[in-house]
Design a protein around this motif. Structure first.
Motif, PDB file in Angstrom:
ATOM      1  N   SER A  20       0.823  -1.197   0.000  1.00  0.00           N
ATOM      2  CA  SER A  20       0.000   0.000   0.000  1.00  0.00           C
ATOM      3  C   SER A  20       0.863   1.255   0.000  1.00  0.00           C
ATOM      4  CB  SER A  20      -0.929   0.029   1.219  1.00  0.00           C
ATOM      5  OG  SER A  20      -0.175   0.149   2.414  1.00  0.00           O
ATOM      6  N   ILE A  21       0.319   2.322  -0.571  1.00  0.00           N
ATOM      7  CA  ILE A  21       0.901   3.661  -0.485  1.00  0.00           C
ATOM      8  C   ILE A  21      -0.212   4.587  -0.022  1.00  0.00           C
ATOM      9  CG2 ILE A  21       2.107   5.511  -1.676  1.00  0.00           C
ATOM     10  CD1 ILE A  21       2.932   3.564  -3.818  1.00  0.00           C
ATOM     11  N   VAL A  22       0.033   5.303   1.062  1.00  0.00           N
ATOM     12  CA  VAL A  22      -0.985   6.183   1.612  1.00  0.00           C
ATOM     13  C   VAL A  22      -0.360   7.539   1.911  1.00  0.00           C
ATOM     14  CG1 VAL A  22      -2.655   6.544   3.461  1.00  0.00           C
ATOM     15  CG2 VAL A  22      -2.175   4.217   2.650  1.00  0.00           C
ATOM     16  N   PRO A  23      -0.943   8.622   1.418  1.00  0.00           N
ATOM     17  CA  PRO A  23      -0.426   9.938   1.803  1.00  0.00           C
ATOM     18  C   PRO A  23      -0.526  10.120   3.314  1.00  0.00           C
ATOM     19  CG  PRO A  23      -1.983  10.113  -0.024  1.00  0.00           C
ATOM     20  CD  PRO A  23      -2.086   8.717   0.491  1.00  0.00           C
ATOM     21  N   GLU A  24       0.470  10.715   3.894  1.00  0.00           N
ATOM     22  CA  GLU A  24       0.495  10.875   5.346  1.00  0.00           C
ATOM     23  C   GLU A  24      -0.768  11.597   5.816  1.00  0.00           C
ATOM     24  OE1 GLU A  24       4.175  11.480   8.244  1.00  0.00           O
ATOM     25  OE2 GLU A  24       3.667  13.328   7.172  1.00  0.00           O
ATOM     26  N   GLY A  25      -1.392  11.004   6.827  1.00  0.00           N
ATOM     27  CA  GLY A  25      -2.621  11.568   7.351  1.00  0.00           C
ATOM     28  C   GLY A  25      -3.824  11.355   6.452  1.00  0.00           C
ATOM     29  N   GLY A  26      -3.653  10.564   5.384  1.00  0.00           N
ATOM     30  CA  GLY A  26      -4.748  10.343   4.445  1.00  0.00           C
ATOM     31  C   GLY A  26      -5.159  11.598   3.699  1.00  0.00           C
ATOM     32  N   ARG A  27      -4.217  12.546   3.614  1.00  0.00           N
ATOM     33  CA  ARG A  27      -4.533  13.839   2.994  1.00  0.00           C
ATOM     34  C   ARG A  27      -4.216  13.796   1.499  1.00  0.00           C
ATOM     35  NH1 ARG A  27      -1.120  17.995   6.231  1.00  0.00           N
ATOM     36  NH2 ARG A  27      -2.242  19.492   4.899  1.00  0.00           N
ATOM     37  N   HIS A  28      -5.243  13.801   0.680  1.00  0.00           N
ATOM     38  CA  HIS A  28      -5.082  13.727  -0.770  1.00  0.00           C
ATOM     39  C   HIS A  28      -5.140  15.100  -1.432  1.00  0.00           C
ATOM     40  CE1 HIS A  28      -5.285   9.317  -1.326  1.00  0.00           C
ATOM     41  NE2 HIS A  28      -5.987   9.359  -0.215  1.00  0.00           N
ATOM     42  N   ARG A  30      -3.311  18.915  -1.127  1.00  0.00           N
ATOM     43  CA  ARG A  30      -2.274  19.717  -0.481  1.00  0.00           C
ATOM     44  C   ARG A  30      -2.097  21.048  -1.200  1.00  0.00           C
ATOM     45  NH1 ARG A  30       0.624  16.299   2.930  1.00  0.00           N
ATOM     46  NH2 ARG A  30       1.286  18.287   3.849  1.00  0.00           N
ATOM     47  N   LYS A  31      -1.306  21.919  -0.589  1.00  0.00           N
ATOM     48  CA  LYS A  31      -1.071  23.248  -1.145  1.00  0.00           C
ATOM     49  C   LYS A  31       0.364  23.374  -1.646  1.00  0.00           C
ATOM     50  CE  LYS A  31      -4.597  25.807   1.383  1.00  0.00           C
ATOM     51  NZ  LYS A  31      -5.324  26.113   0.125  1.00  0.00           N
ATOM     52  N   VAL A  32       0.562  24.286  -2.590  1.00  0.00           N
ATOM     53  CA  VAL A  32       1.907  24.562  -3.087  1.00  0.00           C
ATOM     54  C   VAL A  32       2.789  24.976  -1.912  1.00  0.00           C
ATOM     55  CG1 VAL A  32       3.296  26.090  -4.541  1.00  0.00           C
ATOM     56  CG2 VAL A  32       1.100  25.211  -5.388  1.00  0.00           C
ATOM     57  N   GLY A  33       3.983  24.413  -1.859  1.00  0.00           N
ATOM     58  CA  GLY A  33       4.915  24.680  -0.767  1.00  0.00           C
ATOM     59  C   GLY A  33       4.935  23.612   0.292  1.00  0.00           C
ATOM     60  N   ASP A  34       3.924  22.722   0.283  1.00  0.00           N
ATOM     61  CA  ASP A  34       3.901  21.623   1.255  1.00  0.00           C
ATOM     62  C   ASP A  34       4.950  20.574   0.916  1.00  0.00           C
ATOM     63  OD1 ASP A  34       1.783  22.807   2.532  1.00  0.00           O
ATOM     64  OD2 ASP A  34       0.261  21.391   1.803  1.00  0.00           O
ATOM     65  N   LYS A  35       5.370  19.847   1.930  1.00  0.00           N
ATOM     66  CA  LYS A  35       6.134  18.622   1.747  1.00  0.00           C
ATOM     67  C   LYS A  35       5.164  17.460   1.875  1.00  0.00           C
ATOM     68  CE  LYS A  35      10.222  20.589   1.447  1.00  0.00           C
ATOM     69  NZ  LYS A  35      10.991  20.560   0.182  1.00  0.00           N
ATOM     70  N   VAL A  36       5.066  16.669   0.840  1.00  0.00           N
ATOM     71  CA  VAL A  36       4.089  15.588   0.813  1.00  0.00           C
ATOM     72  C   VAL A  36       4.800  14.267   1.082  1.00  0.00           C
ATOM     73  CG1 VAL A  36       2.300  14.430  -0.522  1.00  0.00           C
ATOM     74  CG2 VAL A  36       2.731  16.878  -0.855  1.00  0.00           C
ATOM     75  N   VAL A  37       4.372  13.594   2.120  1.00  0.00           N
ATOM     76  CA  VAL A  37       4.983  12.327   2.514  1.00  0.00           C
ATOM     77  C   VAL A  37       4.044  11.182   2.166  1.00  0.00           C
ATOM     78  CG1 VAL A  37       5.844  10.932   4.432  1.00  0.00           C
ATOM     79  CG2 VAL A  37       6.293  13.408   4.372  1.00  0.00           C
ATOM     80  N   PHE A  38       4.580  10.196   1.467  1.00  0.00           N
ATOM     81  CA  PHE A  38       3.843   8.970   1.159  1.00  0.00           C
ATOM     82  C   PHE A  38       4.370   7.854   2.058  1.00  0.00           C
ATOM     83  CE2 PHE A  38       3.411  11.509  -2.643  1.00  0.00           C
ATOM     84  CZ  PHE A  38       2.124  11.253  -3.087  1.00  0.00           C
ATOM     85  N   GLN A  76       9.203   5.498   3.509  1.00  0.00           N
ATOM     86  CA  GLN A  76       8.563   6.776   3.241  1.00  0.00           C
ATOM     87  C   GLN A  76       9.223   7.439   2.027  1.00  0.00           C
ATOM     88  OE1 GLN A  76       8.690   9.213   6.822  1.00  0.00           O
ATOM     89  NE2 GLN A  76       6.596   8.606   7.348  1.00  0.00           N
ATOM     90  N   LEU A  77       8.406   8.187   1.303  1.00  0.00           N
ATOM     91  CA  LEU A  77       8.911   8.994   0.201  1.00  0.00           C
ATOM     92  C   LEU A  77       8.358  10.402   0.360  1.00  0.00           C
ATOM     93  CD1 LEU A  77      10.330   9.400  -2.528  1.00  0.00           C
ATOM     94  CD2 LEU A  77       8.234   8.586  -3.644  1.00  0.00           C
ATOM     95  N   GLU A  78       9.256  11.371   0.431  1.00  0.00           N
ATOM     96  CA  GLU A  78       8.836  12.763   0.568  1.00  0.00           C
ATOM     97  C   GLU A  78       9.042  13.496  -0.751  1.00  0.00           C
ATOM     98  OE1 GLU A  78      10.776  16.509   2.690  1.00  0.00           O
ATOM     99  OE2 GLU A  78       9.871  15.140   4.176  1.00  0.00           O
ATOM    100  N   LEU A  79       8.016  14.205  -1.188  1.00  0.00           N
ATOM    101  CA  LEU A  79       8.069  14.955  -2.437  1.00  0.00           C
ATOM    102  C   LEU A  79       7.647  16.396  -2.190  1.00  0.00           C
ATOM    103  CD1 LEU A  79       6.364  12.385  -4.842  1.00  0.00           C
ATOM    104  CD2 LEU A  79       8.803  12.905  -4.724  1.00  0.00           C
ATOM    105  N   PRO A  80       8.263  17.334  -2.893  1.00  0.00           N
ATOM    106  CA  PRO A  80       7.860  18.732  -2.738  1.00  0.00           C
ATOM    107  C   PRO A  80       6.668  19.066  -3.631  1.00  0.00           C
ATOM    108  CG  PRO A  80       9.721  18.599  -4.224  1.00  0.00           C
ATOM    109  CD  PRO A  80       9.442  17.184  -3.776  1.00  0.00           C
ATOM    110  N   PHE A  86      -0.463  17.301  -9.798  1.00  0.00           N
ATOM    111  CA  PHE A  86      -0.701  16.067  -9.063  1.00  0.00           C
ATOM    112  C   PHE A  86       0.624  15.353  -8.828  1.00  0.00           C
ATOM    113  CE2 PHE A  86      -4.950  16.965 -10.237  1.00  0.00           C
ATOM    114  CZ  PHE A  86      -5.771  16.259  -9.355  1.00  0.00           C
ATOM    115  N   LEU A  87       0.758  14.765  -7.643  1.00  0.00           N
ATOM    116  CA  LEU A  87       1.887  13.903  -7.325  1.00  0.00           C
ATOM    117  C   LEU A  87       1.368  12.469  -7.341  1.00  0.00           C
ATOM    118  CD1 LEU A  87       3.322  15.853  -4.242  1.00  0.00           C
ATOM    119  CD2 LEU A  87       3.835  16.208  -6.658  1.00  0.00           C
ATOM    120  N   TYR A  88       1.949  11.654  -8.177  1.00  0.00           N
ATOM    121  CA  TYR A  88       1.493  10.273  -8.338  1.00  0.00           C
ATOM    122  C   TYR A  88       2.683   9.357  -8.126  1.00  0.00           C
ATOM    123  CZ  TYR A  88      -0.201   6.068 -10.793  1.00  0.00           C
ATOM    124  OH  TYR A  88      -0.553   4.786 -11.121  1.00  0.00           O
TER     125      TYR A  88
END
Length: 414
Positions: A20-28, A30-38, A76-80, A86-88
């Motif tokens: 499974s891959i789930v965005p941290e906190g189940g948050r699908h 996000r805003k520009v400038g966030d760090k998105v953790v999968f 974990q994978l962190e993407l800016p 969209f980050l996929y």
């Protein structure tokens, strides 16, 4: 419908494997400038594992990441989130398959290029030529099991039986009085299968074959060996001959056909489709201002220049073909005239319903939003299925049919 409504649906989960891959906190979202953790969980029993994750999206993040899980198979994978899009993320090998997508301010996604300066003039000339043709068609009644309906095999003349004429099946409720029925054009996805009749109480429906033929034979056989093998890339350097030019002419001609029928109520004209059909639905609503509702599920044919400009492109991925790569300027110039985004810009008054899946790689959500965001009509809505691949979840399709029924009822009032 509310203007510019974004509906999020946690539906149609894509169960690809035990991984499974789930965005941290189940948050699908996000805003520009966030760090998105999968957060990634590999199959149970994998223990510490080296694996690769493929990241899709804008050129800023596109590529492969080499990762290592811990002893419990977690990583974990962190993407800016650098800009709207969209980050996929997808992981896949012999034993691991999983994917997830995150939207980054999708309402701010814009097309990578403007429409050609003569886009309107070009298609106005095409429409004028079609409008001047007599509305001639062949109509043959066919037997159906559905009670209280008539069904007809239709061929609509477009002046070229082999390459342009429109073929499909029309269904009409029995005993319909003149000017009593709403009309719906249903356009179809990729492939060359024969279309089937579609029955809707209180509505006449024309199910349009995307090919200029009646087509008998199975989809797979036709694609591999038939006349329309590789049709989607046909003549991509010529705006007049590219296959989708003729396809969109068939859509426009079919809408005019429905409006010519005596049963049409002169009020309600609906066009709907999925994937390639979604792209056709957008084109139809952009070409014919009489369309009152456009439903485009996971629409294809959006953003043909995107990949060249560092963002996403949708099916049929013209940019992947050798002829495109060898002639990019010519290809980009020609394909712009069959880009659903450029037709979306011209949907001024119709109600509009789109749907998209966040892990759809055939018609990436970024391309769908590029079309949705430029629609001038304020009566538009998009349904997001965060766990859906290139499919329309049952609940989304049911919601769309409810929207269609409500639309018909609203316009049926005196």
């Amino acid at each position: 419908m509310k203007a510019m409504t974004l509906a999020f649906a946690l539906c149609a989960a894509a169960v690809l494997s035990a991984a499974s891959i789930v965005p941290e906190g189940g948050r699908h979202y996000r805003k520009v400038g966030d760090k998105v953790v999968f957060n990634i969980q590999l199959d149970p029993g994998r223990n510490r594992t080296e694996f690769r994750a493929t990241v899709y999206g804008n050129k800023d993040i596109l590529g492969v990441r080499n990762l290592v899980s811990d002893d419990s198979g977690k990583a974990q994978l962190e993407l800016p989130a650098l800009r709207p899009g969209f980050l996929y993320v997808k992981i896949q090998d012999e034993k691991i398959t999983a994917a997830a997508g995150v939207a980054v301010e999708p309402e701010k996604i814009t097309p990578s290029r403007p429409a050609p300066d003569d886009f309107d003039a070009y298609w106005d000339a095409v429409k004028t030529k079609i409008d001047r043709m007599p509305m001639t068609f062949d109509r043959e009644e066919i037997p159906v099991k559905m009670k209280n309906f008539h069904a007809y095999k239709i061929r609509i003349d477009l002046g070229d039986r082999e390459n342009l004429d429109a073929y499909g099946i029309l269904t009409v409720p029995a005993g319909a009085a003149p000017k009593s029925l709403p009309a719906r054009l249903v356009v179809h996805g990729a492939g060359t299968d024969t279309v089937s009749p579609i029955f809707r109480p209180g509505c006449m429906v024309f199910s349009l074959n995307p090919m200029p033929t009646e087509n008998k034979g199975k989809n797979g056989e036709q694609i591999k060996t038939g006349r329309f093998r590789n049709y989607r890339w046909e003549n991509m350097l010529d705006r007049d001959k590219i296959f989708f030019n003729g396809m969109f002419q068939r859509v426009y001609r079919s809408l005019r056909f429905l409006k010519s029928l005596p049963e049409w109520n002169r009020k309600t004209l609906i066009v709907s489709g999925t994937s390639q059909g979604g792209g056709q639905a957008i084109a139809g609503a952009g070409l014919d201002p009489d369309v009152t509702l456009c439903v485009a599920h996971v629409p294809a044919l959006c953003g043909h220049a995107g990949r060249n400009d560092g963002v996403e492109s949708g099916w049929p991925f013209f940019y992947q073909r050798k002829i495109f790569q060898e002639n990019p300027d010519r290809a980009l110039a020609a394909t712009a005239y069959v880009d659903a985004v450029n037709f979306a810009r011209r949907i001024k008054n119709a109600e509009v319903l789109f749907s998209t899946g966040f892990i759809d790689r055939a018609c990436p959500s970024a391309t769908v939003y590029a079309a949705f965001n430029v629609i001038p009509s304020l009566k538009k809505r998009i349904i997001n299925s965060v766990n859906a691949m290139h499919t329309v979840p049952k609940e989304v399709r049911e919601e769309a049919e409810n929207v269609i029924a409500e639309h018909i009822a609203k316009l049926s009032k005196p």
